[in-house]
Design a protein around this motif. Sequence first.
Motif, mmCIF file in Angstrom:
data_model
loop_
_atom_site.group_PDB
_atom_site.id
_atom_site.type_symbol
_atom_site.label_atom_id
_atom_site.label_comp_id
_atom_site.label_asym_id
_atom_site.label_seq_id
_atom_site.Cartn_x
_atom_site.Cartn_y
_atom_site.Cartn_z
ATOM 1 N N UNK A 1 77.750 -7.795 -31.811
ATOM 2 C CA UNK A 1 77.990 -9.299 -31.221
ATOM 3 C C UNK A 1 79.240 -9.803 -31.907
ATOM 4 N N UNK A 2 79.731 -9.387 -32.976
ATOM 5 C CA UNK A 2 81.000 -9.740 -33.544
ATOM 6 C C UNK A 2 82.027 -9.491 -32.888
ATOM 7 N N UNK A 3 81.959 -8.456 -31.942
ATOM 8 C CA UNK A 3 83.372 -7.938 -31.357
ATOM 9 C C UNK A 3 83.451 -8.377 -29.856
ATOM 10 N N UNK A 4 84.647 -9.042 -29.680
ATOM 11 C CA UNK A 4 84.599 -9.908 -28.498
ATOM 12 C C UNK A 4 84.480 -8.782 -27.386
ATOM 13 N N UNK A 5 84.230 -9.366 -25.903
ATOM 14 C CA UNK A 5 84.079 -8.452 -24.793
ATOM 15 C C UNK A 5 85.377 -7.895 -24.316
ATOM 16 N N UNK A 6 85.664 -6.598 -24.038
ATOM 17 C CA UNK A 6 86.834 -5.916 -23.758
ATOM 18 C C UNK A 6 87.784 -5.652 -24.907
ATOM 19 N N UNK A 7 87.290 -5.895 -26.244
ATOM 20 C CA UNK A 7 88.384 -5.589 -27.270
ATOM 21 C C UNK A 7 88.412 -4.306 -27.463
ATOM 22 N N UNK A 8 89.467 -3.735 -27.752
ATOM 23 C CA UNK A 8 89.971 -2.248 -28.013
ATOM 24 C C UNK A 8 89.165 -1.650 -28.908
ATOM 25 N N UNK A 9 88.327 -2.203 -30.012
ATOM 26 C CA UNK A 9 87.574 -1.717 -30.900
ATOM 27 C C UNK A 9 86.185 -0.951 -30.271
ATOM 28 N N UNK A 10 86.068 -1.557 -28.939
ATOM 29 C CA UNK A 10 84.936 -0.923 -28.300
ATOM 30 C C UNK A 10 85.171 0.506 -27.832
ATOM 31 N N UNK A 11 86.274 0.655 -27.039
ATOM 32 C CA UNK A 11 86.762 1.806 -26.583
ATOM 33 C C UNK A 11 87.097 2.744 -27.697
ATOM 34 N N UNK A 12 87.522 2.315 -28.968
ATOM 35 C CA UNK A 12 87.949 3.358 -30.054
ATOM 36 C C UNK A 12 86.797 3.681 -30.531
ATOM 37 N N UNK A 13 85.575 2.954 -30.701
ATOM 38 C CA UNK A 13 84.309 3.369 -31.077
ATOM 39 C C UNK A 13 83.745 4.440 -30.097
ATOM 40 N N UNK A 14 83.916 4.275 -29.017
ATOM 41 C CA UNK A 14 83.281 5.055 -27.930
ATOM 42 C C UNK A 14 83.862 6.352 -28.168
ATOM 43 N N UNK A 15 85.227 6.273 -28.221
ATOM 44 C CA UNK A 15 85.673 7.722 -28.431
ATOM 45 C C UNK A 15 85.384 8.417 -29.665
ATOM 46 N N UNK A 16 85.103 7.787 -30.658
ATOM 47 C CA UNK A 16 84.748 8.485 -31.947
ATOM 48 C C UNK A 16 83.330 9.062 -31.842
ATOM 49 N N UNK A 17 82.459 8.176 -30.944
ATOM 50 C CA UNK A 17 81.137 8.616 -30.961
ATOM 51 C C UNK A 17 81.100 9.969 -30.138
ATOM 52 N N UNK A 18 81.946 9.816 -28.920
ATOM 53 C CA UNK A 18 82.079 10.955 -27.978
ATOM 54 C C UNK A 18 82.445 11.994 -28.777
ATOM 55 N N UNK A 19 83.405 12.064 -29.271
ATOM 56 C CA UNK A 19 83.962 13.443 -30.164
ATOM 57 C C UNK A 19 82.942 13.928 -31.065
ATOM 58 N N UNK A 20 82.275 13.055 -31.780
ATOM 59 C CA UNK A 20 81.112 13.352 -32.523
ATOM 60 C C UNK A 20 80.009 14.185 -31.895
ATOM 61 N N UNK A 21 79.595 13.495 -30.559
ATOM 62 C CA UNK A 21 78.482 14.103 -29.761
ATOM 63 C C UNK A 21 78.726 15.688 -29.496
#
Length: 412
Positions: A89-109
Motif C-alpha cells: 500500500x505504500x507504493x503508489x499506483x503505476x509506480x515503476x517499483x511495481x514493474x521492477x518487482x514483477x520482473x524479479x519475481x518472474x525471473x525467480x519463478x
Amino acid sequence: MALNYIWVAFFLIAFVIALIKLIFFGDVESFKTLNEALFSASKGSVMDIALPLIGTMAFWLGIMKIGEKAGAINFLSRIVGPFFHRLFPEVPKDHPATGNMMMNFSANMLGLDNAATPLGLKAMGSLQELNPNKDTASNAQIMFLVLHTSGLTLLPISIIAQRAILKAHDPTDVFIPCIIGTYVATIVGMLAVAIKQKINLWDKVIISWLLGLTAFIGGIVFYFQFFLSHEQISKVSMIASNLLIFFIPVVFITGGLVKKVNIFEAFIEGAVGGFETIIKIIPYLVAMLVGIAVFRASGAMGYLVDGLRYLFALMHVDTRFVDALPVAVLKPLSGSGAKGMMIANMETFGVDSFVGRLGCIFNGSADTTFYIVALYFGSVGIKNSRYAIPMGLLADLAGVIAAIFVGYLFFG
C-alpha cells in the motif's frame, strides 16, 4: 538490529567452539581452520561473487533501463497493480517499483538466477526512493524481501541438472515436490508479513490473485505430471528457461525500437548503475559471508544437526530426514554451501535415495535469506532490517516442513 546480533553470534560461537577444541581436545589447528575460512571467505566474497556479478548487473540494469524507457515496466505495473497495490500500500499506483518487482519475481519463478539478482536490486532501489527513513527498511521493502527469500521457483533447472549429472534414474522426480515446498514457503511468508502489517487478506482482489496463482501453479504441476514424460520435463524446463532469459532483452529492445528510444544510449545509462551498486554491496557481502564461513568451519553446523537428530529420536520421530537437514540449515546462510551439501548427500547416500532426494527438495524450497538481506538492503544502505529476517526465516521454515512432508509422501 537482528542482523547485528546474528552476525556477532557467528563469531562468538565459532570462537568458543574452537577454544573448547583447543583446551579440552588438544586440537591445535582449531583456530587455524577458522582463520583459513575467514581469509578464504573474505577473498571469495569479492573475487568470486562481487566482481563476476558486475558484468551481469551492468547488462541487466542496462536492459531494464531500455524497458523502462520503452514503457514495458509501466505496462507490467498496470497489470499487477491492483494486487500489488494491496500488498504494497505504500507504493503508489503505476509506480515503476511495481514493474521492477514483477520482473524479479518472474525471473525467480523461471529459475533465471543470473537475471533475478540485478532485477531484484533494481526493484529494491525503486522502493528505496519511496522510503522516508533511508536507513530503516520500509514495510514495502520487507514484504518484497520476504517474498523474494521464499524463493518461489517453477523450474528448478539447476537441481534437475545436478541430478542428471549424477545419473539419477529420473532426474525430474523432485520437480513437483520442489514446487510444492517453495509455494508453501511463499504463501506463509506473504501471509505472515501481511498480518504483521495489518493488510486486509480478505480483500477480493488479493483472494482472486492467490486463487489464480494457485490454479496456475496447480495447472503446471498437472500438465507436467500427466502430459509429459520424464525426459520431456527436463527438456521443456531447459528450453523454457533458456528461451525466456533471451526473450526478455529482445522484447525490451523491440519495444524500444517501436517507441523510438535511443537503445544503446539507454543501455549504457542503465549499465553504469551496475558498477555503482556492486561497490556499495561489497562490505555487506564480506561481512555476512565471512561470518557464515567461520560458523561453518567451527563445526557448529554439525553439532546443530546432531542435536536435532537426538531431539527427534527422543520424540520417537522417524529420523531419516535428519541426514538431509544440513541442506535446509545451510540454505538461508549460503546457497553454494547448501548446493555442496545437496551434492554430498546424493554422493554419500545415493542420488535416488530418500536422503538424496529430500536434500534436493530442501534446496528448492527455500532461499539464501541472510545473503539476500545483506545484498539487497546493503545495496540501498539500509542498516535496520526490522522484522525482515525473522519473517524470511519463518518462510524458510515453512518450506522445510513442507519439504519433509512431501518428501515422505513422494519417496518415503
